[in-house]
Design a protein around this motif. Structure first.
Motif, mmCIF file in Angstrom:
data_model
loop_
_atom_site.group_PDB
_atom_site.id
_atom_site.type_symbol
_atom_site.label_atom_id
_atom_site.label_comp_id
_atom_site.label_asym_id
_atom_site.label_seq_id
_atom_site.Cartn_x
_atom_site.Cartn_y
_atom_site.Cartn_z
ATOM 1 N N ALA A 71 58.080 57.898 39.718
ATOM 2 C CA ALA A 71 57.506 56.570 39.916
ATOM 3 C C ALA A 71 57.337 56.282 41.399
ATOM 4 C CB ALA A 71 58.379 55.507 39.257
ATOM 5 N N SER A 72 58.321 56.693 42.181
ATOM 6 C CA SER A 72 58.266 56.470 43.617
ATOM 7 C C SER A 72 57.125 57.260 44.251
ATOM 8 C CB SER A 72 59.592 56.863 44.254
ATOM 9 O OG SER A 72 59.510 56.741 45.646
ATOM 10 N N SER A 73 56.959 58.516 43.853
ATOM 11 C CA SER A 73 55.883 59.314 44.433
ATOM 12 C C SER A 73 54.518 58.814 43.958
ATOM 13 C CB SER A 73 56.066 60.793 44.112
ATOM 14 O OG SER A 73 55.833 61.041 42.749
ATOM 15 N N ALA A 74 54.446 58.295 42.752
ATOM 16 C CA ALA A 74 53.184 57.736 42.273
ATOM 17 C C ALA A 74 52.797 56.503 43.090
ATOM 18 C CB ALA A 74 53.281 57.383 40.798
ATOM 19 N N ALA A 75 53.773 55.706 43.457
ATOM 20 C CA ALA A 75 53.502 54.509 44.255
ATOM 21 C C ALA A 75 53.052 54.881 45.665
ATOM 22 C CB ALA A 75 54.737 53.621 44.316
ATOM 23 N N THR A 76 53.586 55.944 46.220
ATOM 24 C CA THR A 76 53.203 56.333 47.575
ATOM 25 C C THR A 76 51.823 56.987 47.612
ATOM 26 O OG1 THR A 76 54.265 58.495 47.448
ATOM 27 C CG2 THR A 76 55.603 56.652 48.267
ATOM 28 N N ALA A 77 51.312 57.401 46.460
ATOM 29 C CA ALA A 77 50.002 58.043 46.377
ATOM 30 C C ALA A 77 49.033 57.203 45.533
ATOM 31 C CB ALA A 77 50.140 59.436 45.788
ATOM 32 N N TYR A 78 49.278 55.900 45.428
ATOM 33 C CA TYR A 78 48.463 55.029 44.574
ATOM 34 C C TYR A 78 47.000 55.029 45.021
ATOM 35 C CZ TYR A 78 46.595 50.745 42.523
ATOM 36 O OH TYR A 78 45.815 49.838 41.845
ATOM 37 N N PHE A 79 46.111 55.244 44.054
ATOM 38 C CA PHE A 79 44.678 55.170 44.303
ATOM 39 C C PHE A 79 43.966 54.878 42.991
ATOM 40 C CE2 PHE A 79 40.410 57.020 44.492
ATOM 41 C CZ PHE A 79 39.909 56.316 45.566
ATOM 42 N N ARG A 80 42.996 53.976 43.035
ATOM 43 C CA ARG A 80 42.186 53.655 41.860
ATOM 44 C C ARG A 80 40.731 53.534 42.272
ATOM 45 N NH1 ARG A 80 43.695 48.413 39.027
ATOM 46 N NH2 ARG A 80 41.513 48.632 38.493
ATOM 47 N N SER B 32 36.148 47.774 46.459
ATOM 48 C CA SER B 32 37.317 48.644 46.568
ATOM 49 C C SER B 32 38.518 47.891 47.147
ATOM 50 C CB SER B 32 36.991 49.838 47.466
ATOM 51 O OG SER B 32 38.152 50.571 47.764
ATOM 52 N N LEU B 33 38.276 47.168 48.227
ATOM 53 C CA LEU B 33 39.375 46.491 48.920
ATOM 54 C C LEU B 33 40.109 45.500 48.025
ATOM 55 C CD1 LEU B 33 40.796 46.297 51.657
ATOM 56 C CD2 LEU B 33 39.205 44.482 52.261
ATOM 57 N N SER B 34 39.398 44.850 47.128
ATOM 58 C CA SER B 34 40.034 43.869 46.242
ATOM 59 C C SER B 34 41.081 44.527 45.335
ATOM 60 C CB SER B 34 38.986 43.135 45.406
ATOM 61 O OG SER B 34 38.296 44.042 44.568
ATOM 62 N N ILE B 35 40.858 45.769 44.953
ATOM 63 C CA ILE B 35 41.842 46.491 44.130
ATOM 64 C C ILE B 35 43.111 46.721 44.927
ATOM 65 C CG2 ILE B 35 42.321 48.680 42.946
ATOM 66 C CD1 ILE B 35 39.256 48.828 42.463
ATOM 67 N N LEU B 36 42.950 47.135 46.171
ATOM 68 C CA LEU B 36 44.109 47.389 47.025
ATOM 69 C C LEU B 36 44.846 46.087 47.347
ATOM 70 C CD1 LEU B 36 45.717 49.541 48.503
ATOM 71 C CD2 LEU B 36 44.147 49.300 50.428
ATOM 72 N N ILE B 37 44.113 45.030 47.567
ATOM 73 C CA ILE B 37 44.746 43.734 47.844
ATOM 74 C C ILE B 37 45.564 43.276 46.639
ATOM 75 C CG2 ILE B 37 44.261 41.269 48.184
ATOM 76 C CD1 ILE B 37 41.901 42.155 49.983
ATOM 77 N N ALA B 38 45.045 43.481 45.439
ATOM 78 C CA ALA B 38 45.721 43.041 44.212
ATOM 79 C C ALA B 38 46.912 43.925 43.840
ATOM 80 C CB ALA B 38 44.732 43.009 43.054
ATOM 81 N N TYR B 39 46.989 45.123 44.380
ATOM 82 C CA TYR B 39 48.068 46.060 44.034
ATOM 83 C C TYR B 39 49.422 45.501 44.476
ATOM 84 C CZ TYR B 39 50.985 50.270 44.314
ATOM 85 O OH TYR B 39 51.996 51.181 44.192
ATOM 86 N N LYS B 40 50.332 45.427 43.528
ATOM 87 C CA LYS B 40 51.692 44.946 43.793
ATOM 88 C C LYS B 40 52.656 46.090 43.506
ATOM 89 C CE LYS B 40 50.673 40.380 44.014
ATOM 90 N NZ LYS B 40 49.561 40.315 44.897
ATOM 91 N N PRO B 41 53.064 46.805 44.541
ATOM 92 C CA PRO B 41 53.998 47.913 44.296
ATOM 93 C C PRO B 41 55.352 47.377 43.834
ATOM 94 C CG PRO B 41 53.702 47.581 46.650
ATOM 95 C CD PRO B 41 52.753 46.651 45.938
ATOM 96 N N LYS B 42 55.977 48.133 42.960
ATOM 97 C CA LYS B 42 57.303 47.735 42.494
ATOM 98 C C LYS B 42 58.314 48.102 43.558
ATOM 99 C CE LYS B 42 56.202 48.037 37.694
ATOM 100 N NZ LYS B 42 56.380 48.655 36.397
ATOM 101 N N ARG B 43 59.095 47.128 43.935
ATOM 102 C CA ARG B 43 60.124 47.349 44.958
ATOM 103 C C ARG B 43 61.324 48.010 44.308
ATOM 104 N NH1 ARG B 43 57.177 47.063 49.272
ATOM 105 N NH2 ARG B 43 56.151 45.080 49.512
ATOM 106 N N GLN B 44 61.843 49.024 44.963
ATOM 107 C CA GLN B 44 63.020 49.703 44.431
ATOM 108 C C GLN B 44 64.267 48.905 44.780
ATOM 109 O OE1 GLN B 44 63.275 53.725 45.680
ATOM 110 N NE2 GLN B 44 61.238 54.248 44.944
ATOM 111 N N LYS B 45 65.183 48.865 43.829
ATOM 112 C CA LYS B 45 66.452 48.168 44.074
ATOM 113 C C LYS B 45 67.290 48.993 45.008
ATOM 114 C CE LYS B 45 66.636 45.896 39.600
ATOM 115 N NZ LYS B 45 67.376 45.770 38.355
ATOM 116 N N GLN B 46 67.876 48.341 45.978
ATOM 117 C CA GLN B 46 68.761 49.019 46.908
ATOM 118 C C GLN B 46 70.180 48.954 46.357
ATOM 119 O OE1 GLN B 46 68.122 48.852 50.874
ATOM 120 N NE2 GLN B 46 65.941 48.987 50.610
#
Length: 127
Positions: free
Chosen positions: A6-15, A112-126
């Protein structure tokens, strides 16, 4: 293991953007280029009201059209650079994903930019 994927998917997010807004952007910029660089080849009478309006703009405001064309591309460059900044803030660290966001935003702009603006990555719990 699942957390790592999940973490690596978030770091490589693209749509990819939706097709209709992308098509409108590409056709609009293409028509804009045609009007600015080859206005003599446009079949104005075949385009109905758009043709009449375009011919008026070409005949009376060609400098404004030309400046507007380059301004549109400058805006796309700005949006692309902002996409890179957003990638950093949203935790997208993959060089490939960042390059794809940059290129996609350059060609398709706000579609394209609107997709990136709307993207809310899930924050990992520390822990």
């Amino acid at each position: 293991m699942a957390k790592s994927k999940a973490s690596s998917a978030a770091t490589a997010y693209f749509r990819l953007p939706r097709p209709l807004p992308s098509l409108v952007t590409v056709l609009g910029l293409g028509y804009f280029a045609w009007v600015v660089f080859w206005p003599q080849s446009i079949p104005y009478q075949s385009l109905g009201p758009l043709g009449s309006f375009t011919q008026y703009l070409v005949d009376h405001h060609h400098t404004l059209l030309s400046n507007g064309y380059w301004l549109a591309w400058l805006i796309h460059v700005g949006e692309s650079l902002y996409a890179i900044v957003l990638c950093k803030h949203k935790g997208i660290t993959s060089g490939r994903a960042r390059l794809l966001w940059f290129l996609q935003t350059f060609f398709f702009g706000i579609a394209s930019l609107s997709i990136l603006i709307a993207y809310k990555p899930k924050r990992q719990k520390q822990t």
